[in-house]
Design a protein around this motif. Structure first.
Motif, mmCIF file in Angstrom:
data_model
loop_
_atom_site.group_PDB
_atom_site.id
_atom_site.type_symbol
_atom_site.label_atom_id
_atom_site.label_comp_id
_atom_site.label_asym_id
_atom_site.label_seq_id
_atom_site.Cartn_x
_atom_site.Cartn_y
_atom_site.Cartn_z
ATOM 1 N N PRO A 179 0.818 -1.226 0.000
ATOM 2 C CA PRO A 179 0.000 0.000 0.000
ATOM 3 C C PRO A 179 0.852 1.278 0.000
ATOM 4 O O PRO A 179 0.539 2.247 -0.692
ATOM 5 N N ARG A 180 1.941 1.266 0.770
ATOM 6 C CA ARG A 180 2.799 2.453 0.805
ATOM 7 C C ARG A 180 3.596 2.617 -0.488
ATOM 8 O O ARG A 180 3.746 3.725 -1.000
ATOM 9 N N THR A 212 2.847 1.496 -3.462
ATOM 10 C CA THR A 212 1.941 1.897 -4.553
ATOM 11 C C THR A 212 1.679 3.391 -4.522
ATOM 12 O O THR A 212 1.663 4.053 -5.570
ATOM 13 N N ALA A 213 1.473 3.948 -3.331
ATOM 14 C CA ALA A 213 1.228 5.389 -3.227
ATOM 15 C C ALA A 213 2.402 6.189 -3.783
ATOM 16 O O ALA A 213 2.220 7.206 -4.465
ATOM 17 N N VAL A 214 3.629 5.706 -3.518
ATOM 18 C CA VAL A 214 4.817 6.393 -4.023
ATOM 19 C C VAL A 214 4.922 6.229 -5.537
ATOM 20 O O VAL A 214 5.225 7.186 -6.261
ATOM 21 N N LEU A 215 4.690 5.024 -6.040
ATOM 22 C CA LEU A 215 4.740 4.806 -7.487
ATOM 23 C C LEU A 215 3.736 5.704 -8.209
ATOM 24 O O LEU A 215 4.044 6.303 -9.250
ATOM 25 N N ARG A 216 2.541 5.794 -7.654
ATOM 26 C CA ARG A 216 1.516 6.635 -8.280
ATOM 27 C C ARG A 216 1.959 8.092 -8.294
ATOM 28 O O ARG A 216 1.815 8.798 -9.304
ATOM 29 N N GLN A 217 2.516 8.563 -7.179
ATOM 30 C CA GLN A 217 2.981 9.941 -7.098
ATOM 31 C C GLN A 217 4.089 10.206 -8.112
ATOM 32 O O GLN A 217 4.100 11.248 -8.786
ATOM 33 N N ASN A 227 2.915 -4.112 -9.052
ATOM 34 C CA ASN A 227 3.479 -4.035 -7.705
ATOM 35 C C ASN A 227 2.794 -5.145 -6.911
ATOM 36 O O ASN A 227 2.092 -4.899 -5.939
ATOM 37 N N TYR A 228 3.013 -6.373 -7.362
ATOM 38 C CA TYR A 228 2.168 -7.498 -6.953
ATOM 39 C C TYR A 228 2.987 -8.785 -6.931
ATOM 40 O O TYR A 228 3.792 -9.034 -7.837
ATOM 41 N N ASP A 229 2.747 -9.589 -5.910
ATOM 42 C CA ASP A 229 3.443 -10.874 -5.784
ATOM 43 C C ASP A 229 2.463 -11.881 -5.203
ATOM 44 O O ASP A 229 1.909 -11.667 -4.121
ATOM 45 N N ALA A 230 2.228 -12.981 -5.934
ATOM 46 C CA ALA A 230 1.303 -14.012 -5.473
ATOM 47 C C ALA A 230 1.699 -15.352 -6.083
ATOM 48 O O ALA A 230 2.397 -15.393 -7.097
#
Length: 301
Positions: free
Chosen positions: A43-44, A46-51, A89-92
């Motif tokens: 979550p953190r 992703t917020a930085v990537l979006r910014q 930004n995903y790992d599964a």
């Protein structure tokens, strides 16, 4: 006369705009979600990537979060076709995505959709052949030698090493030097080497390595549990008609806030989406002497 004055006014008004202001927005999806345990605070990050992407003025960014482990994926059908690039930004694990979702994603990239792999996204889906071809190399999640050889640089050449051993490793999060291996729109104009902020330096990555070009590498120091090789850190690949940019950088907000991480991510997304890079090198890009950090991206711990 009035028509000529109107045309002149329009020309002058357009010329006065910033370079990217007149360009249409490039639609980009950030797809985030499940990670192994508490290893990655998506979550953190992703917020930085979006910014970072929004700061360029080039991208219209939507965030799509996948259902968590154990949830029902039957209603999760992202419309990939709406976007020029998907940033993972995903790992599964492999079993998380139904076959129809995997097929939809494959077709999106194969037919020309852009893909950007950020850090632990190269841990995901170890037994999905098409995904491993898209990312070139990956680690962890019980990947073994049958996932493909190790890949690393030696004297400017990409080495394929079939040796057995661990798949995926890193030492302590400390600063390290990144070296450019290939002139490419993403790396064009960057210094030949620079210092990256404290981060995980991924090593011992395996995969098919098909259609993969290493843009930049970093020495994985045995003194910090490293491989002793120049390990790929930035890569580009082609999967069908799709362009893929793969960055191992960005374990956390600290790593993502390193100016080089910001710049290469912004450039990599533009290239994956359009095949070109229009962004200029910022004046605060780091040298080998010291790290440079975008303090506005760090936020509160």
């Amino acid at each position: 006369m009035m028509r000529r004055w109107s045309a002149l006014f329009l020309l002058l008004a357009t010329a006065a705009l910033p370079a990217h202001a007149a360009a249409p927005s490039i639609p980009v999806m950030i797809l985030d979600g499940e990670s192994a345990g508490a290893f990655h605070d998506w979550p953190r990050t992703t917020a930085v990537l979006r910014q970072q992407l929004q700061q360029t003025g080039l991208f219209q960014v939507d965030v799509v979060t996948a259902p968590p482990a154990g949830a029902d994926f039957s209603a999760f059908h992202p419309d990939f076709s709406r976007y020029r690039a998907v940033v993972l930004n995903y790992d599964a694990p492999d079993e998380r995505w139904p076959a129809a979702l995997k097929d939809s994603f494959e077709q999106y990239v194969k037919t020309g959709g852009g893909l950007v792999i950020v850090h632990a996204a190269d841990n995901a889906f170890p037994r999905w052949p098409a995904y491993n071809e898209m990312i070139g190399i990956g680690g962890w999640r019980d990947r073994k030698a049958d996932a493909g050889p190790y890949w690393y640089m030696r004297d400017g050449k990409l080495i394929s090493d079939p040796a057995p051993g661990v798949t995926g490793s890193h030492g302590r999060r400390i600063p390290f030097v990144i070296n450019v291996e290939t002139d490419h729109p993403i790396t064009h104009g960057l210094p030949k080497a620079w210092m990256h902020q404290a981060d995980e330096l991924y090593a011992h990555l395996r995969g098919p390595g098909k259609n993969m070009t290493v843009l930049a590498s970093a020495r994985s120091d045995p003194a910090n549990s490293g491989s002793g090789h120049d390990e790929p850190q930035l890569m580009v690949l082609h999967f069908g008609k799709g362009r893929v940019f793969h960055t191992t950088l960005g374990h956390d907000v600290t790593g993502l806030s390193s100016v080089d991480s910001v710049v290469t991510l912004q450039r990599g997304v533009e290239w994956a989406a359009t095949g070109a890079v229009t962004q200029q090198l910022p004046a605060d890009f780091p040298s080998t002497d010291a790290v440079r950090v975008r303090s506005d991206l760090v936020g509160e711990p």
